[in-house]
Write an enzyme that holds these catalytic residues in place. Structure first.
Site, PDB file in Angstrom:
ATOM      1  N   TRP A 163      -1.836   2.424   2.303  1.00 11.20           N
ATOM      2  CA  TRP A 163      -1.057   1.765   1.774  1.00 11.20           C
ATOM      3  C   TRP A 163      -1.173   0.363   1.475  1.00 11.20           C
ATOM      4  O   TRP A 163      -0.564  -0.492   0.825  1.00 11.20           O
ATOM      5  CB  TRP A 163       0.616   2.164   1.977  1.00 11.20           C
ATOM      6  CG  TRP A 163       0.655   1.933   3.743  1.00 11.20           C
ATOM      7  CD1 TRP A 163       0.583   3.010   4.370  1.00 11.20           C
ATOM      8  CD2 TRP A 163       0.875   0.650   4.184  1.00 11.20           C
ATOM      9  NE1 TRP A 163       0.710   2.320   5.935  1.00 11.20           N
ATOM     10  CE2 TRP A 163       1.035   1.070   5.684  1.00 11.20           C
ATOM     11  CE3 TRP A 163       1.102  -0.485   3.857  1.00 11.20           C
ATOM     12  CZ2 TRP A 163       1.207   0.079   6.592  1.00 11.20           C
ATOM     13  CZ3 TRP A 163       1.340  -1.399   4.954  1.00 11.20           C
ATOM     14  CH2 TRP A 163       1.376  -1.317   6.175  1.00 11.20           C
ATOM     15  N   LYS A 187      -6.990  10.922  -3.095  1.00  8.68           N
ATOM     16  CA  LYS A 187      -5.393  11.074  -2.469  1.00  8.68           C
ATOM     17  C   LYS A 187      -4.982   9.569  -1.931  1.00  8.68           C
ATOM     18  O   LYS A 187      -5.421   9.107  -0.819  1.00  8.68           O
ATOM     19  CB  LYS A 187      -5.140  12.012  -1.442  1.00  8.68           C
ATOM     20  CG  LYS A 187      -3.811  12.295  -1.298  1.00  8.68           C
ATOM     21  CD  LYS A 187      -3.398  12.922   0.329  1.00  8.68           C
ATOM     22  CE  LYS A 187      -2.896  11.917   1.088  1.00  8.68           C
ATOM     23  NZ  LYS A 187      -1.798  10.670   0.574  1.00  8.68           N
ATOM     24  N   PRO A 188      -3.989   8.963  -2.790  1.00  5.55           N
ATOM     25  CA  PRO A 188      -3.581   7.703  -2.080  1.00  5.55           C
ATOM     26  C   PRO A 188      -2.504   7.791  -1.329  1.00  5.55           C
ATOM     27  O   PRO A 188      -2.032   9.212  -1.266  1.00  5.55           O
ATOM     28  CB  PRO A 188      -2.795   6.986  -3.486  1.00  5.55           C
ATOM     29  CG  PRO A 188      -2.666   8.132  -4.477  1.00  5.55           C
ATOM     30  CD  PRO A 188      -3.266   9.330  -3.974  1.00  5.55           C
ATOM     31  N   ALA A 189      -1.918   6.912  -0.609  1.00  2.46           N
ATOM     32  CA  ALA A 189      -0.920   7.065   0.517  1.00  2.46           C
ATOM     33  C   ALA A 189       0.235   7.474  -0.226  1.00  2.46           C
ATOM     34  O   ALA A 189       0.677   6.956  -1.362  1.00  2.46           O
ATOM     35  CB  ALA A 189      -0.990   5.735   1.327  1.00  2.46           C
ATOM     36  N   GLY A 243      -8.034   4.352   7.007  1.00  3.12           N
ATOM     37  CA  GLY A 243      -6.745   4.526   7.371  1.00  3.12           C
ATOM     38  C   GLY A 243      -6.676   4.354   8.713  1.00  3.12           C
ATOM     39  O   GLY A 243      -7.595   3.595   9.451  1.00  3.12           O
ATOM     40  N   SER A 244      -5.966   5.190   9.624  1.00  4.84           N
ATOM     41  CA  SER A 244      -5.753   4.850  10.928  1.00  4.84           C
ATOM     42  C   SER A 244      -7.033   5.524  11.520  1.00  4.84           C
ATOM     43  O   SER A 244      -7.302   6.589  11.297  1.00  4.84           O
ATOM     44  CB  SER A 244      -4.408   5.693  11.433  1.00  4.84           C
ATOM     45  OG  SER A 244      -4.365   6.864  11.079  1.00  4.84           O
ATOM     46  N   GLU A 265     -13.241   4.010   7.275  1.00  3.97           N
ATOM     47  CA  GLU A 265     -12.939   2.621   7.735  1.00  3.97           C
ATOM     48  C   GLU A 265     -11.697   2.444   8.185  1.00  3.97           C
ATOM     49  O   GLU A 265     -10.448   3.001   7.685  1.00  3.97           O
ATOM     50  CB  GLU A 265     -12.641   1.964   6.007  1.00  3.97           C
ATOM     51  CG  GLU A 265     -14.080   1.712   5.260  1.00  3.97           C
ATOM     52  CD  GLU A 265     -14.814   0.516   5.737  1.00  3.97           C
ATOM     53  OE1 GLU A 265     -14.439  -0.079   6.742  1.00  3.97           O
ATOM     54  OE2 GLU A 265     -16.025   0.526   5.214  1.00  3.97           O
ATOM     55  N   LEU A 266     -11.617   2.209   9.772  1.00  5.53           N
ATOM     56  CA  LEU A 266     -10.528   2.439  10.443  1.00  5.53           C
ATOM     57  C   LEU A 266      -9.839   1.321  10.867  1.00  5.53           C
ATOM     58  O   LEU A 266     -10.089   0.156  10.301  1.00  5.53           O
ATOM     59  CB  LEU A 266     -10.828   3.609  11.377  1.00  5.53           C
ATOM     60  CG  LEU A 266     -11.810   4.783  11.185  1.00  5.53           C
ATOM     61  CD1 LEU A 266     -11.948   5.731  12.264  1.00  5.53           C
ATOM     62  CD2 LEU A 266     -10.830   5.708  10.054  1.00  5.53           C
ATOM     63  N   CYS A 299      -6.137  -4.628   8.283  1.00  4.58           N
ATOM     64  CA  CYS A 299      -6.945  -3.892   9.574  1.00  4.58           C
ATOM     65  C   CYS A 299      -7.807  -5.236  10.162  1.00  4.58           C
ATOM     66  O   CYS A 299      -8.201  -4.981  11.122  1.00  4.58           O
ATOM     67  CB  CYS A 299      -8.060  -2.956   9.046  1.00  4.58           C
ATOM     68  SG  CYS A 299      -8.552  -3.345   7.567  1.00  4.58           S
ATOM     69  N   GLU A 396      -3.107  -2.150  17.023  1.00  6.04           N
ATOM     70  CA  GLU A 396      -2.697  -2.923  15.878  1.00  6.04           C
ATOM     71  C   GLU A 396      -1.086  -3.048  15.951  1.00  6.04           C
ATOM     72  O   GLU A 396      -0.586  -1.957  16.245  1.00  6.04           O
ATOM     73  CB  GLU A 396      -2.988  -2.117  14.601  1.00  6.04           C
ATOM     74  CG  GLU A 396      -4.624  -2.213  14.309  1.00  6.04           C
ATOM     75  CD  GLU A 396      -4.816  -1.329  13.297  1.00  6.04           C
ATOM     76  OE1 GLU A 396      -4.323  -0.307  13.043  1.00  6.04           O
ATOM     77  OE2 GLU A 396      -5.602  -1.980  12.250  1.00  6.04           O
TER      78      GLU A 396
HETATM   79  P1  NAP Z   1      -2.892   6.544   8.113  1.00 10.29           P
HETATM   80  O1  NAP Z   1      -1.725   6.936   8.356  1.00 10.29           O
HETATM   81  O2  NAP Z   1      -4.059   7.150   8.702  1.00 10.29           O
HETATM   82  O3  NAP Z   1      -2.830   7.115   6.422  1.00 10.29           O
HETATM   83  C1  NAP Z   1      -4.083   6.882   5.546  1.00 10.29           C
HETATM   84  C2  NAP Z   1      -4.325   7.979   4.609  1.00 10.29           C
HETATM   85  O4  NAP Z   1      -4.361   9.315   5.217  1.00 10.29           O
HETATM   86  C3  NAP Z   1      -2.842   8.303   3.661  1.00 10.29           C
HETATM   87  O5  NAP Z   1      -3.250   8.476   2.472  1.00 10.29           O
HETATM   88  C4  NAP Z   1      -2.170   9.538   4.517  1.00 10.29           C
HETATM   89  O6  NAP Z   1      -1.339  10.142   3.702  1.00 10.29           O
HETATM   90  C5  NAP Z   1      -3.365  10.095   4.802  1.00 10.29           C
HETATM   91  N1  NAP Z   1      -3.186  11.157   5.675  1.00 10.29           N
HETATM   92  C6  NAP Z   1      -2.440  11.036   6.997  1.00 10.29           C
HETATM   93  N2  NAP Z   1      -2.445  12.256   7.581  1.00 10.29           N
HETATM   94  C7  NAP Z   1      -3.705  13.033   6.950  1.00 10.29           C
HETATM   95  C8  NAP Z   1      -4.298  14.028   7.484  1.00 10.29           C
HETATM   96  N3  NAP Z   1      -3.899  15.125   8.412  1.00 10.29           N
HETATM   97  N4  NAP Z   1      -5.269  14.858   6.606  1.00 10.29           N
HETATM   98  C9  NAP Z   1      -5.468  14.069   5.311  1.00 10.29           C
HETATM   99  N5  NAP Z   1      -4.956  12.890   5.021  1.00 10.29           N
HETATM  100  C10 NAP Z   1      -4.074  12.165   5.836  1.00 10.29           C
HETATM  101  O7  NAP Z   1      -2.937   5.001   7.716  1.00 10.29           O
HETATM  102  P2  NAP Z   1      -1.962   3.974   6.924  1.00 10.29           P
HETATM  103  O8  NAP Z   1      -0.770   3.894   7.747  1.00 10.29           O
HETATM  104  O9  NAP Z   1      -1.759   4.445   5.597  1.00 10.29           O
HETATM  105  O10 NAP Z   1      -2.989   2.721   6.998  1.00 10.29           O
HETATM  106  C11 NAP Z   1      -2.907   1.834   7.996  1.00 10.29           C
HETATM  107  C12 NAP Z   1      -4.075   2.022   8.547  1.00 10.29           C
HETATM  108  O11 NAP Z   1      -5.439   1.636   7.873  1.00 10.29           O
HETATM  109  C13 NAP Z   1      -4.347   0.893   9.673  1.00 10.29           C
HETATM  110  O12 NAP Z   1      -4.948   1.617  10.778  1.00 10.29           O
HETATM  111  C14 NAP Z   1      -5.462   0.065   9.213  1.00 10.29           C
HETATM  112  O13 NAP Z   1      -6.194  -0.837  10.327  1.00 10.29           O
HETATM  113  C15 NAP Z   1      -6.246   1.039   8.530  1.00 10.29           C
HETATM  114  N6  NAP Z   1      -6.988   0.252   7.549  1.00 10.29           N
HETATM  115  C16 NAP Z   1      -8.322   0.180   7.591  1.00 10.29           C
HETATM  116  C17 NAP Z   1      -9.281  -0.372   6.767  1.00 10.29           C
HETATM  117  C18 NAP Z   1     -10.763  -0.902   6.915  1.00 10.29           C
HETATM  118  O14 NAP Z   1     -11.573  -1.053   5.728  1.00 10.29           O
HETATM  119  N7  NAP Z   1     -11.324  -0.555   7.990  1.00 10.29           N
HETATM  120  C19 NAP Z   1      -8.560  -1.010   5.481  1.00 10.29           C
HETATM  121  C20 NAP Z   1      -7.214  -0.866   5.266  1.00 10.29           C
HETATM  122  C21 NAP Z   1      -6.360  -0.335   6.411  1.00 10.29           C
HETATM  123  P3  NAP Z   1       0.257   9.834   3.206  1.00 10.29           P
HETATM  124  O15 NAP Z   1       0.286   8.326   3.310  1.00 10.29           O
HETATM  125  O16 NAP Z   1       0.537  10.727   2.540  1.00 10.29           O
HETATM  126  O17 NAP Z   1       0.551  10.339   4.958  1.00 10.29           O
END
Ligand code: NAP
Length: 495
Positions: A163, A187-189, A243-244, A265-266, A299, A396
């Site tokens: 997101w 799939k977006p957030a 994502g995370s 990309e975590l 991130c 983080e």
């Molecule tokens: P997240 O909780 O891991 O969610 C990311 C995406 O994964 C969302 O679309 C989420 O869907 C989905 N998701 C969650 N659980 C899942 C599962 N079991 N199976 C499949 N998909 C699943 O991360 P976030 O809170 O949205 O984003 C923040 C994180 O992203 C931070 O750790 C940040 O550092 C990282 N990030 C990294 C970069 C990079 O380039 N390295 C860039 C931006 C962000 P829902 O939203 O529907 O739960």
């Protein structure tokens, strides 16, 4: 279209979509369920979008499979022209896209405008780059044989995005994938589907064939089932995830069963080091940008700020003064420099990290609590003498909280900077050329900002080492994640 906010005044109202985009058709969930997308600045719903699951995801995957061969076989220049049309439409509708982004994500409008330009840039860059995917010939060690190397799109790909950059993370995956000839189900957030759906609306308008890009929506409860379909369906040959770390590891494990290609990309835990020979004005400006942009929810935000002993007191004083000038408010207000956090959970985490840092001996110099505006606003915060053992030094924080620590020599700074399982971005400021080379060579990070706090640009390879991920997005290297290399051993040639 039943939208919740008649007050969302888009110049082009059709960019606010409340249906998912599957196989070129705007679709509801099979069972008609929806979830609310809310404005973090007000807590009010903006729209309700479909809660989808495995069946809808499967249909999107099958449509991507059906579209793949024709899309792959189009000349790269044609695919590039189509992506360029989407890019042009994004720029033409930049104000609407930025407003939508701010409404669902919270960041100030100026930042959303910048994100839309950044997001659009991937479409142009990768469209052009895909024209230059060359093969190779290798001299054969045996007579009568030839060795040719050819490059191919991987096939049907899945994408899952976070997101915090709801537009840029979509195009940073979809643009390279589509440019090289893959098709994608994305799939977006939960918090930010509207930006992805608006991009799909523009892609449809540009003439992208049905099935080449589908957007499946769902909330946090639906995400595991959608993710399962993307990892377990054998049609899908690759998953790109941002994502995370926690979710990235789950998806990587799921992909292991079919040895499915992954790009991850975590999260990061970026050190920001200011050496005693740094240009302090530059370092202060760089830190303010990289720390408070997107309310610290990036991130690559500075998470551990390491300042040399000799300049520590002056730096802390000047930085605290600068942070105190930031204006907290809704992203839609032009004066705001720090918007709300994404949700109540994010606010709780930031509060917990500040309390924990103080328990570990940090002194509070600014802020430290929820902002008087209420909701999920958090006051820009500066903490002094933060312990390396504090939670904010190890995880983080994802908030507008700067924790400063002191160091007294170069080796100590490098040791502290590398003392983390993460390796996405690191920053340091120094005017000493020898030090710049020494420190660059020793920091274990995928991206180094040296005398700059700004590192995100589509022409450079973005990505981490260690637990921060696998693969690169952006630049000519970003193409590699979506193609595979084959080699042809040609025998029987005769000479
Ligand atoms: P997240 O909780 O891991 O969610 C990311 C995406 O994964 C969302 O679309 C989420 O869907 C989905 N998701 C969650 N659980 C899942 C599962 N079991 N199976 C499949 N998909 C699943 O991360 P976030 O809170 O949205 O984003 C923040 C994180 O992203 C931070 O750790 C940040 O550092 C990282 N990030 C990294 C970069 C990079 O380039 N390295 C860039 C931006 C962000 P829902 O939203 O529907 O739960």
């Amino acid at each position: 279209m039943a939208l919740d906010t008649p007050t969302v005044a888009l110049a082009d109202a059709s960019l606010l979509r409340d249906q998912a985009f599957i196989a070129g058709t705007w679709s509801d969930a099979d069972d008609g369920r929806t979830f609310a997308v809310t404005n973090p600045a007000t807590g009010e719903p903006i729209a309700h979008v479909p809660r989808m699951s495995s069946a809808e995801t499967r249909r999107a995957i099958e449509a991507a499979d059906a579209a793949f061969i024709a899309w792959r076989d189009r000349p790269a220049a044609e695919r590039a022209a189509l992506l360029r049309r989407i890019r042009d439409l994004m720029i033409e509708h930049r104000d609407d896209l930025a407003l939508l982004l701010t409404l669902e994500q919270g960041k100030p409008l100026a930042e959303s405008q910048a994100e839309i330009a950044y997001a659009a840039a991937f479409l142009e860059w990768f469209g052009e780059e895909a024209k230059r995917i060359y093969g190779d010939t290798i001299p054969s060690p045996q007579p009568g044989r030839r060795i040719l190397v050819t490059k191919h799109p991987i096939g049907v790909c899945g994408g899952i995005t976070p997101w915090n950059f709801p537009s840029a993370m979509v195009t940073r995956k979809a643009a390279p994938a589509l440019a090289v000839g893959c098709t994608m189900v994305l799939k977006p957030a939960e918090q930010t589907p509207l930006s992805a759906l608006a991009i799909a609306a523009l892609a449809e308008r540009a003439g992208l064939p049905p099935g080449v890009l589908s957007i499946v929506t769902g909330d946090a409860d639906d995400a595991p089932a959608i993710g399962r379909e993307l990892t377990d369906n054998p049609i899908v040959r690759k998953l790109g995830f941002t994502g995370s770390n926690e979710v990235g590891k789950i998806l990587m494990r799921q992909c292991a069963d079919q040895v499915k290609n992954v790009s991850l990309e975590l999260g990061g835990n970026a050190p920001f080091i200011v050496f005693e020979d740094a240009d302090l004005d530059e370092a202060l400006a760089g830190l303010a940008l990289c720390k408070f942009r997107n309310s610290g929810q990036t991130c690559i935000t500075a998470n551990r700020i390491l300042i040399h002993d000799k300049i520590y007191d002056e730096f802390v004083e000047r930085f605290t003064h600068a942070a105190g000038q930031l204006i907290v408010g809704p992203g839609t207000s032009p004066e705001s420099s720090v918007g709300p956090l994404i949700d109540a959970q994010a606010l709780e985490k930031v509060q917990r990290h500040v309390a924990d840092a103080r328990d570990h001996g940090a002194h509070l110099l600014l802020g430290g609590e929820a902002h008087e505006r209420g909701g999920t606003y958090f006051a820009p915060t500066v903490l002094n003498e933060v312990s390396p053992e504090a939670a904010m030094s190890r995880e983080e924080t994802f908030g507008p909280v700067a924790g400063l620590q002191r160091f007294s020599d170069e080796d100590e700074a490098i040791r502290s900077a590398n003392d983390t399982p993460y390796g996405l971005a690191a920053y340091f400021y120094s005017r000493d050329i020898g030090r710049v080379v020494r420190v660059s060579e020793q920091l274990e990070y995928g991206i180094l900002g040296i005398n700059t706090g700004f590192i995100s640009v589509e022409v450079a390879p973005f990505g981490g080492v260690k637990e921060s991920g696998i693969g690169r997005e952006g630049s000519k290297y970003g193409v590699d994640d979506w193609i595979e290399t084959r080699y042809l051993a040609l025998g029987g040639i005769g000479r």
